[in-house]
Design a protein around this motif. Structure first.
Motif, mmCIF file in Angstrom:
data_model
loop_
_atom_site.group_PDB
_atom_site.id
_atom_site.type_symbol
_atom_site.label_atom_id
_atom_site.label_comp_id
_atom_site.label_asym_id
_atom_site.label_seq_id
_atom_site.Cartn_x
_atom_site.Cartn_y
_atom_site.Cartn_z
ATOM 1 N N TRP A 1 -1.915 -3.100 -3.540
ATOM 2 C CA TRP A 1 -1.795 -1.688 -3.887
ATOM 3 C C TRP A 1 -3.061 -1.128 -4.504
ATOM 4 C CZ3 TRP A 1 3.578 -2.073 -6.677
ATOM 5 C CH2 TRP A 1 4.562 -2.268 -5.724
ATOM 6 N N GLY B 1 1.321 -5.797 -8.137
ATOM 7 C CA GLY B 1 0.601 -4.759 -7.400
ATOM 8 C C GLY B 1 -0.669 -5.277 -6.757
ATOM 9 N N GLN B 2 -1.392 -6.113 -7.478
ATOM 10 C CA GLN B 2 -2.619 -6.692 -6.922
ATOM 11 C C GLN B 2 -2.294 -7.614 -5.751
ATOM 12 O OE1 GLN B 2 -5.757 -5.975 -7.792
ATOM 13 N NE2 GLN B 2 -6.543 -7.345 -6.234
ATOM 14 N N LEU C 1 0.188 -7.447 -3.755
ATOM 15 C CA LEU C 1 0.651 -6.651 -2.620
ATOM 16 C C LEU C 1 -0.441 -5.752 -2.048
ATOM 17 C CD1 LEU C 1 4.204 -5.621 -3.843
ATOM 18 C CD2 LEU C 1 3.617 -7.343 -2.144
#
Length: 52
Positions: free
Chosen positions: A45, A40-41, A43
């Motif tokens: 997000w 997530g980091q 990407l």
């Protein structure tokens, strides 16, 4: 992050349902949280734009 936490809790429930070994109760939820947060980091997000 709440989605990752929900997935980890769901994994714990699934592991309990199949009567998995105690080691898996540590590895799987932590893996979901750490790998999910790293992905997530990377990407973006969790990046909040200035002014939002």
């Amino acid at each position: 992050m709440l989605v990752l936490l929900a997935l980890a809790i769901g994994a714990i429930a699934l592991l309990a349902a199949v009567k998995a070994d105690a080691t898996w109760f540590t590895i799987v939820p932590l893996g979901i949280l750490f790998v999910g947060s790293a992905v997530g980091q990377s990407l973006g997000w969790f990046n909040k734009k200035a002014g939002d």
